[in-house]
Design an enzyme around this catalytic site. Structure first.
Site, PDB file in Angstrom:
ATOM      1  N   THR A  17       0.968  -1.292   0.096  1.00 36.61           N
ATOM      2  CA  THR A  17      -0.186   0.016  -0.060  1.00 36.61           C
ATOM      3  C   THR A  17       0.882   1.152   0.088  1.00 36.61           C
ATOM      4  OG1 THR A  17      -0.238  -0.294   2.590  1.00 36.61           O
ATOM      5  CG2 THR A  17      -2.048  -1.007   1.162  1.00 36.61           C
ATOM      6  N   SER A  45      -4.653  -2.819   7.237  1.00 33.97           N
ATOM      7  CA  SER A  45      -5.030  -3.069   5.956  1.00 33.97           C
ATOM      8  C   SER A  45      -5.453  -4.257   5.595  1.00 33.97           C
ATOM      9  CB  SER A  45      -3.828  -2.622   4.851  1.00 33.97           C
ATOM     10  OG  SER A  45      -3.467  -1.297   5.281  1.00 33.97           O
ATOM     11  N   ARG A 114      20.888  -4.478   4.750  1.00 32.25           N
ATOM     12  CA  ARG A 114      21.632  -4.154   3.769  1.00 32.25           C
ATOM     13  C   ARG A 114      23.191  -4.292   4.361  1.00 32.25           C
ATOM     14  NH1 ARG A 114      19.069   1.566   2.478  1.00 32.25           N
ATOM     15  NH2 ARG A 114      17.210   0.795   1.387  1.00 32.25           N
ATOM     16  N   CYS A 153      17.918   4.688  -1.944  1.00 34.07           N
ATOM     17  CA  CYS A 153      17.530   5.439  -3.303  1.00 34.07           C
ATOM     18  C   CYS A 153      18.563   6.541  -3.886  1.00 34.07           C
ATOM     19  CB  CYS A 153      16.278   6.012  -3.225  1.00 34.07           C
ATOM     20  SG  CYS A 153      15.970   7.017  -1.614  1.00 34.07           S
ATOM     21  N   GLN A 180      16.887  15.784  -2.846  1.00 30.80           N
ATOM     22  CA  GLN A 180      16.122  14.746  -2.919  1.00 30.80           C
ATOM     23  C   GLN A 180      14.453  14.834  -2.875  1.00 30.80           C
ATOM     24  OE1 GLN A 180      19.311  12.296  -0.253  1.00 30.80           O
ATOM     25  NE2 GLN A 180      17.466  11.174  -0.432  1.00 30.80           N
ATOM     26  N   SER A 183       9.121  12.136  -2.704  1.00 29.51           N
ATOM     27  CA  SER A 183       8.281  10.732  -2.831  1.00 29.51           C
ATOM     28  C   SER A 183       9.378   9.764  -1.896  1.00 29.51           C
ATOM     29  CB  SER A 183       8.173  10.254  -4.014  1.00 29.51           C
ATOM     30  OG  SER A 183       9.254  10.308  -4.813  1.00 29.51           O
ATOM     31  N   GLY A 184      10.734  10.121  -1.819  1.00 33.48           N
ATOM     32  CA  GLY A 184      11.556   9.322  -1.067  1.00 33.48           C
ATOM     33  C   GLY A 184      11.330   9.199   0.285  1.00 33.48           C
ATOM     34  N   HIS A 246      15.758  12.042  -7.792  1.00 32.14           N
ATOM     35  CA  HIS A 246      17.056  12.664  -6.798  1.00 32.14           C
ATOM     36  C   HIS A 246      18.107  13.220  -7.549  1.00 32.14           C
ATOM     37  CE1 HIS A 246      14.656  11.094  -3.476  1.00 32.14           C
ATOM     38  NE2 HIS A 246      15.581  10.032  -3.186  1.00 32.14           N
TER      39      HIS A 246
HETATM   40  P1  NAP Z   1       5.742   4.214   3.059  1.00 29.47           P
HETATM   41  O1  NAP Z   1       4.678   4.975   1.939  1.00 29.47           O
HETATM   42  O2  NAP Z   1       5.455   4.868   4.214  1.00 29.47           O
HETATM   43  O3  NAP Z   1       4.886   2.489   3.105  1.00 29.47           O
HETATM   44  C1  NAP Z   1       5.114   1.880   4.335  1.00 29.47           C
HETATM   45  C2  NAP Z   1       4.539   0.306   3.950  1.00 29.47           C
HETATM   46  O4  NAP Z   1       4.783  -0.502   5.108  1.00 29.47           O
HETATM   47  C3  NAP Z   1       2.948   0.291   3.806  1.00 29.47           C
HETATM   48  O5  NAP Z   1       2.455  -0.576   2.942  1.00 29.47           O
HETATM   49  C4  NAP Z   1       2.663   0.160   5.536  1.00 29.47           C
HETATM   50  O6  NAP Z   1       1.253  -0.726   5.143  1.00 29.47           O
HETATM   51  C5  NAP Z   1       3.573  -0.867   5.664  1.00 29.47           C
HETATM   52  N1  NAP Z   1       3.509  -1.265   7.067  1.00 29.47           N
HETATM   53  C6  NAP Z   1       3.608  -0.208   7.994  1.00 29.47           C
HETATM   54  N2  NAP Z   1       3.660  -0.537   9.196  1.00 29.47           N
HETATM   55  C7  NAP Z   1       3.585  -2.239   9.271  1.00 29.47           C
HETATM   56  C8  NAP Z   1       3.487  -3.246   9.903  1.00 29.47           C
HETATM   57  N3  NAP Z   1       3.502  -3.122  11.284  1.00 29.47           N
HETATM   58  N4  NAP Z   1       3.463  -4.636   9.332  1.00 29.47           N
HETATM   59  C9  NAP Z   1       3.634  -4.598   7.888  1.00 29.47           C
HETATM   60  N5  NAP Z   1       3.326  -3.497   7.179  1.00 29.47           N
HETATM   61  C10 NAP Z   1       3.375  -2.340   7.838  1.00 29.47           C
HETATM   62  O7  NAP Z   1       7.012   3.908   2.629  1.00 29.47           O
HETATM   63  P2  NAP Z   1       8.103   3.922   1.493  1.00 29.47           P
HETATM   64  O8  NAP Z   1       8.562   4.967   1.001  1.00 29.47           O
HETATM   65  O9  NAP Z   1       7.060   2.854   0.284  1.00 29.47           O
HETATM   66  O10 NAP Z   1       9.141   2.815   1.737  1.00 29.47           O
HETATM   67  C11 NAP Z   1       8.943   1.631   1.839  1.00 29.47           C
HETATM   68  C12 NAP Z   1      10.278   1.041   2.436  1.00 29.47           C
HETATM   69  O11 NAP Z   1      11.201   1.215   1.192  1.00 29.47           O
HETATM   70  C13 NAP Z   1      10.959   1.845   3.794  1.00 29.47           C
HETATM   71  O12 NAP Z   1      11.798   0.649   4.314  1.00 29.47           O
HETATM   72  C14 NAP Z   1      11.920   2.737   2.863  1.00 29.47           C
HETATM   73  O13 NAP Z   1      12.918   3.138   3.812  1.00 29.47           O
HETATM   74  C15 NAP Z   1      12.392   1.957   1.643  1.00 29.47           C
HETATM   75  N6  NAP Z   1      12.699   2.878   0.539  1.00 29.47           N
HETATM   76  C16 NAP Z   1      11.961   4.095   0.233  1.00 29.47           C
HETATM   77  C17 NAP Z   1      12.178   4.749  -1.202  1.00 29.47           C
HETATM   78  C18 NAP Z   1      11.535   5.831  -1.585  1.00 29.47           C
HETATM   79  O14 NAP Z   1      11.918   6.301  -2.575  1.00 29.47           O
HETATM   80  N7  NAP Z   1      10.212   6.006  -1.106  1.00 29.47           N
HETATM   81  C19 NAP Z   1      13.446   4.152  -1.794  1.00 29.47           C
HETATM   82  C20 NAP Z   1      14.236   3.118  -1.401  1.00 29.47           C
HETATM   83  C21 NAP Z   1      13.807   2.637  -0.233  1.00 29.47           C
HETATM   84  P3  NAP Z   1      -0.173   0.109   5.627  1.00 29.47           P
HETATM   85  O15 NAP Z   1      -0.610   0.816   4.243  1.00 29.47           O
HETATM   86  O16 NAP Z   1      -1.155  -0.904   6.039  1.00 29.47           O
HETATM   87  O17 NAP Z   1       0.068   1.113   7.008  1.00 29.47           O
END
Ligand code: NAP
Length: 353
Positions: A17, A45, A114, A153, A180, A183-184, A246
């Site tokens: 999500t 969810s 990592r 990222c 950056q 969306s990051g 970025h």
């Molecule tokens: P986000 O939009 O906040 O999404 C977080 C996700 O984790 C949601 O699907 C959420 O589900 C789920 N979640 C939260 N608490 C949970 C729990 N207790 N058990 C199971 N699922 C849970 O974050 P994002 O930006 O997509 O990032 C996701 C990961 O990728 C992070 O570790 C981040 O550091 C990494 N990352 C992000 C980027 C970027 O550009 N955004 C780039 C590289 C890496 P619900 O909707 O149900 O709460």
């Protein structure tokens, strides 16, 4: 193209999500090798219909088949050999380990594993030989699955520009300042009142991640572990009010004097192994050099190579180190979901998943 698996491989997305999870869903909706069979997220969810619970932020419509899926709990079994993790980093550790223990290969976007010695931290064009760590991981942890990570990222884009320079001339010192996109920070991420018309000169943990991950990715695998590249790095991370992409300004110190023209040739000629080059998600070329004086720009250059190519510009002499340049990478594609899908393709091509 690498040999297509005889049947599409079932895959699942954890954190489906979120910002990165949605990008996975989009990239997997019509993937030639993989079939998305399960979406999972938090307990809030789980049990609800994906199309109703997700705040879909992608610019293409959500596929009806996936919209109709019931969101699963983020716990095994999901009955897929490959699981992509886009979980909140605060909860990812034990969940990813449980899937690996249960026999799935987890390709993770989170920072959690990592830097562990036996976890490959991969950019396939650069270090596909680091997959050797997976065998050690399976033996040491006595699990049949595994965990493979893609970098943070900003690191992903930065290291793609550095790798050709490192191979050809040896990178010794590096100064990088990032700009950056919001969306990051995930969804809803940074509050609009904090970022509109503003720049925030701090992203928690980002500078340390860039400094550590860069040396691991460019390191050499010796006797089953990575010897990190010995590069002195200084990173400055800033959040700016762009949506995606970025942008970074970089000064680099090399093992010998190198002209901008030589550096441009090295970056333009850079390719991964034949196997990596032929994966469905691999861009060709992975590094595009644009010599126009005002490029790259996030709004104009982000989608190159389907978001998997980085763009480098303004390669010129640096009075402080040897060369300076500007680079741009797509944070949720090359820096997250696209990178994960490419790694999974490599695992499939190598018969490891
Ligand atoms: P986000 O939009 O906040 O999404 C977080 C996700 O984790 C949601 O699907 C959420 O589900 C789920 N979640 C939260 N608490 C949970 C729990 N207790 N058990 C199971 N699922 C849970 O974050 P994002 O930006 O997509 O990032 C996701 C990961 O990728 C992070 O570790 C981040 O550091 C990494 N990352 C992000 C980027 C970027 O550009 N955004 C780039 C590289 C890496 P619900 O909707 O149900 O709460």
């Amino acid at each position: 193209m690498s040999e297509k698996p005889p049947r599409r491989i079932p895959v699942a997305v954890l954190g489906a999500t979120g910002t990165v999870g949605q990008k996975f869903v989009r990239l997997l909706a019509e993937h030639p090798w993989f079939e998305l069979m399960a979406v999972a997220a938090s307990e809030q969810s789980a049990g609800r219909v994906y199309g109703e619970v997700v705040r879909w932020r992608e610019t293409v419509p959500l596929a009806p088949r996936i919209a109709a899926m019931t969101v699963r709990r983020s716990a095994p079994p999901l009955d897929t050999p490959i699981v992509f993790s886009a979980l909140d980093a605060g909860v990812a550790g034990p969940i990813e380990q449980a899937f690996a223990q249960a026999g799935a290969v987890v390709v993770t976007n989170t920072r959690t594993h990592r830097m562990e010695d036996d976890v490959p931290l991969m950019i396939p064009e650069i270090n596909d030989d680091h997959l050797a760590l997976l065998r050690r991981q399976r033996e040491a942890r006595a699990w049949s699955g595994g965990i493979v990570a893609n970098p943070n990222c900003s690191t992903a884009a930065l290291v793609l520009a550095l790798a050709p320079l490192h191979r050809a001339f040896g990178v010794e010192k590096l100064f990088v300042s990032t700009m950056q996109a919001v969306s990051g920070a995930g969804y809803p991420g940074v509050a609009s009142l904090d970022i509109l018309g503003n720049v925030v000169p701090h992203i928690g943990g980002e500078e340390e991640k860039i400094e550590r991950e860069t040396c691991k990715i460019l390191g050499a695998v010796e006797t089953g572990r990575v010897t990190p590249a010995s590069i002195v790095l200084s990173a400055h991370a800033n959040r700016v009010p762009t949506v995606d992409g970025h942008l970074m300004t970089v000064s680099v110190g090399l093992g010998r004097r190198v002209s901008p023209a030589e550096a441009i040739v090295a970056m333009r000629d850079f390719r991964g192994s034949d196997r990596v080059r032929s994966l469905p998600s691999s861009p060709n070329p992975p590094v595009e050099v644009d010599e126009r004086h005002d490029r790259p720009q996030p709004r104009l250059d982000l989608e190159r190579g389907g978001g998997m190519a980085i763009t480098v510009g303004r390669v010129r002499p640096c009075p402080l180190l040897d060369l300076r340049l500007v680079l741009l990478g797509h944070n949720t594609i090359r820096g997250a979901a696209g990178a994960g899908v490419q790694i999974a393709e490599l695992l499939a091509a190598e018969g490891l998943a």
